[in-house]
Design an enzyme around this catalytic site. Structure first.
Site, PDB file in Angstrom:
ATOM      1  N   ASN A 235     -13.556  87.207  38.936  1.00  0.00           N
ATOM      2  CA  ASN A 235     -13.687  86.181  37.893  1.00  0.00           C
ATOM      3  C   ASN A 235     -12.521  86.343  36.921  1.00  0.00           C
ATOM      4  OD1 ASN A 235     -14.437  84.466  35.858  1.00  0.00           O
ATOM      5  ND2 ASN A 235     -16.129  85.729  35.115  1.00  0.00           N
TER       6      ASN A 235
ATOM      7  N   LYS B  21     -11.790  84.407  34.502  1.00  0.00           N
ATOM      8  CA  LYS B  21     -12.161  83.884  33.176  1.00  0.00           C
ATOM      9  C   LYS B  21     -11.070  82.962  32.639  1.00  0.00           C
ATOM     10  CE  LYS B  21     -14.659  88.180  32.455  1.00  0.00           C
ATOM     11  NZ  LYS B  21     -15.735  88.711  31.686  1.00  0.00           N
TER      12      LYS B  21
ATOM     13  N   HIS C 160     -22.960  82.228  34.586  1.00  0.00           N
ATOM     14  CA  HIS C 160     -22.285  83.429  34.084  1.00  0.00           C
ATOM     15  C   HIS C 160     -22.753  83.711  32.654  1.00  0.00           C
ATOM     16  CE1 HIS C 160     -19.220  86.201  32.677  1.00  0.00           C
ATOM     17  NE2 HIS C 160     -19.083  86.526  33.949  1.00  0.00           N
TER      18      HIS C 160
ATOM     19  N   GLU D 216     -21.302  84.586  30.055  1.00  0.00           N
ATOM     20  CA  GLU D 216     -20.503  83.995  28.960  1.00  0.00           C
ATOM     21  C   GLU D 216     -20.847  82.523  28.781  1.00  0.00           C
ATOM     22  OE1 GLU D 216     -16.792  85.454  30.497  1.00  0.00           O
ATOM     23  OE2 GLU D 216     -17.457  87.475  29.988  1.00  0.00           O
TER      24      GLU D 216
ATOM     25  N   GLU E 291     -25.705  90.830  36.806  1.00  0.00           N
ATOM     26  CA  GLU E 291     -24.717  91.301  35.836  1.00  0.00           C
ATOM     27  C   GLU E 291     -25.422  91.576  34.509  1.00  0.00           C
ATOM     28  OE1 GLU E 291     -20.514  89.840  36.908  1.00  0.00           O
ATOM     29  OE2 GLU E 291     -21.470  88.256  35.781  1.00  0.00           O
TER      30      GLU E 291
ATOM     31  N   GLY F 154     -17.550  93.435  30.522  1.00  0.00           N
ATOM     32  CA  GLY F 154     -16.376  93.515  29.655  1.00  0.00           C
ATOM     33  C   GLY F 154     -16.496  94.593  28.590  1.00  0.00           C
TER      34      GLY F 154
ATOM     35  N   SER G  68     -18.142  95.784  34.528  1.00  0.00           N
ATOM     36  CA  SER G  68     -17.203  96.904  34.404  1.00  0.00           C
ATOM     37  C   SER G  68     -16.958  97.652  35.714  1.00  0.00           C
ATOM     38  CB  SER G  68     -17.643  97.853  33.278  1.00  0.00           C
ATOM     39  OG  SER G  68     -17.663  97.150  32.043  1.00  0.00           O
TER      40      SER G  68
HETATM   41  C1  PEP Z   1     -17.608  89.241  34.845  1.00  0.00           C
HETATM   42  O1  PEP Z   1     -16.879  88.560  34.153  1.00  0.00           O
HETATM   43  O2  PEP Z   1     -18.412  88.703  35.621  1.00  0.00           O
HETATM   44  C2  PEP Z   1     -17.531  90.708  34.732  1.00  0.00           C
HETATM   45  C3  PEP Z   1     -18.364  91.444  35.422  1.00  0.00           C
HETATM   46  O3  PEP Z   1     -16.565  91.207  33.888  1.00  0.00           O
HETATM   47  P1  PEP Z   1     -16.095  92.753  33.777  1.00  0.00           P
HETATM   48  O4  PEP Z   1     -15.854  93.226  35.196  1.00  0.00           O
HETATM   49  O5  PEP Z   1     -14.851  92.708  32.964  1.00  0.00           O
HETATM   50  O6  PEP Z   1     -17.202  93.505  33.139  1.00  0.00           O
END
Ligand code: PEP
Length: 251
Positions: free
Chosen positions: A8, A10, A97, A99, A170, A176, A215
């Site tokens: 992703n 973003k 997602h 976000e 997630e 993040g 992460s």
């Molecule tokens: C994501 O954006 O779905 C995500 C898991 O981000 P990160 O790997 O940076 O935690």
């Protein structure tokens, strides 16, 4: 079942930067991508066609949109339809997602509408779910995952699974933040998701891929991918550089 390794990107990278990263990634992994791995890149909208173009000869790679609107066309300023994503070379789309849920304010119902409409239009969907730290600390993990799956999959019929849908677990507190859920937390949540998918779809629910996101890095990817019911990963920050994501893909 192939492991699904998803990136992703973003709201990062211009179209040109995304094309360059995708080309580097393909060069780093094209000859070494194992048969049991599949890669999907989710760039921002203006980079979709350039990334699809850069990956057109890269076997095992595909491209997806980060968002979609549940209508074929119309007066929906700023939105994009499944057909428009497919026209840019997309085979996949992300829905739900964290976000979009927590920054943009999308409801479970809108996520469900996007998921069903996209599948009916011919896209494959990675439906993202996950609890906040407050929900986890209040012992509400199971309830939150059930609600998000029930609403997110409400319009997805049994004949569309497992091919058209993957679920990404997630935990919001791990996205993040550098905080990775530990193996016991990942195994517990993925087992819950598996139970809910089998309760909904029967045996085909066992073949729906469940990805972990939060992460993931080259250093922890191998251990995470080996856990029970982890059928791939969804990676944000560590997917932005070709070198780093290639090490995750090949972990
Ligand atoms: C994501 O954006 O779905 C995500 C898991 O981000 P990160 O790997 O940076 O935690």
């Amino acid at each position: 079942m192939k492991k699904l390794m998803a990136a992703n990107w973003k709201m990062y990278k211009t179209a040109g930067e995304a094309r360059t990263t995708a080309a580097s990634l393909a060069a780093l992994t094209a000859d070494t991508l194992p048969d049991d791995r599949e890669v999907v890149i989710f760039p921002q909208f203006t980079a979709l066609s350039p990334v699809a173009d850069a990956l057109r000869h890269a076997a095992g790679y595909s491209v997806g949109g980060q968002d979609v609107y549940p209508a074929a066309e119309g007066a929906y300023t700023g939105e994009i339809s499944p057909g428009m994503l497919m026209d840019c070379g997309c085979a996949w789309v992300l829905t739900g997602h964290s976000e979009r849920r927590h920054v943009i304010g999308e409801s479970d119902e809108l996520v469900g509408a996007k998921t069903a409409f996209s599948i009916n239009a011919g896209l494959k969907v990675v439906l993202c779910i996950g609890e906040t730290i407050e929900e986890r600390e209040a012992g509400r993990l199971g309830e939150v995952l059930k609600r998000q799956l029930d609403t997110g999959l409400a319009g997805v019929k049994g004949d569309a699974v497992p091919a058209a849908i993957a679920v990404a677990y997630e935990p919001v507190w791990a996205i993040g933040t550098g905080k990775v859920a530990g193996p016991p937390e990942i195994v517990e949540a993925h087992a819950l998701v598996r139970q809910l998918l089998v309760a909904r779809y029967g045996q085909p629910g066992n073949a729906i891929r469940i990805l972990y996101g939060g992460s993931v890095k080259p250093e922890n990817a191998r251990e995470i991918i080996a856990l029970d019911n982890v059928d791939g990963v969804l990676v944000g920050g560590a997917s932005l550089q070709a070198d780093s994501f290639s090490r995750i893909i090949l972990a």
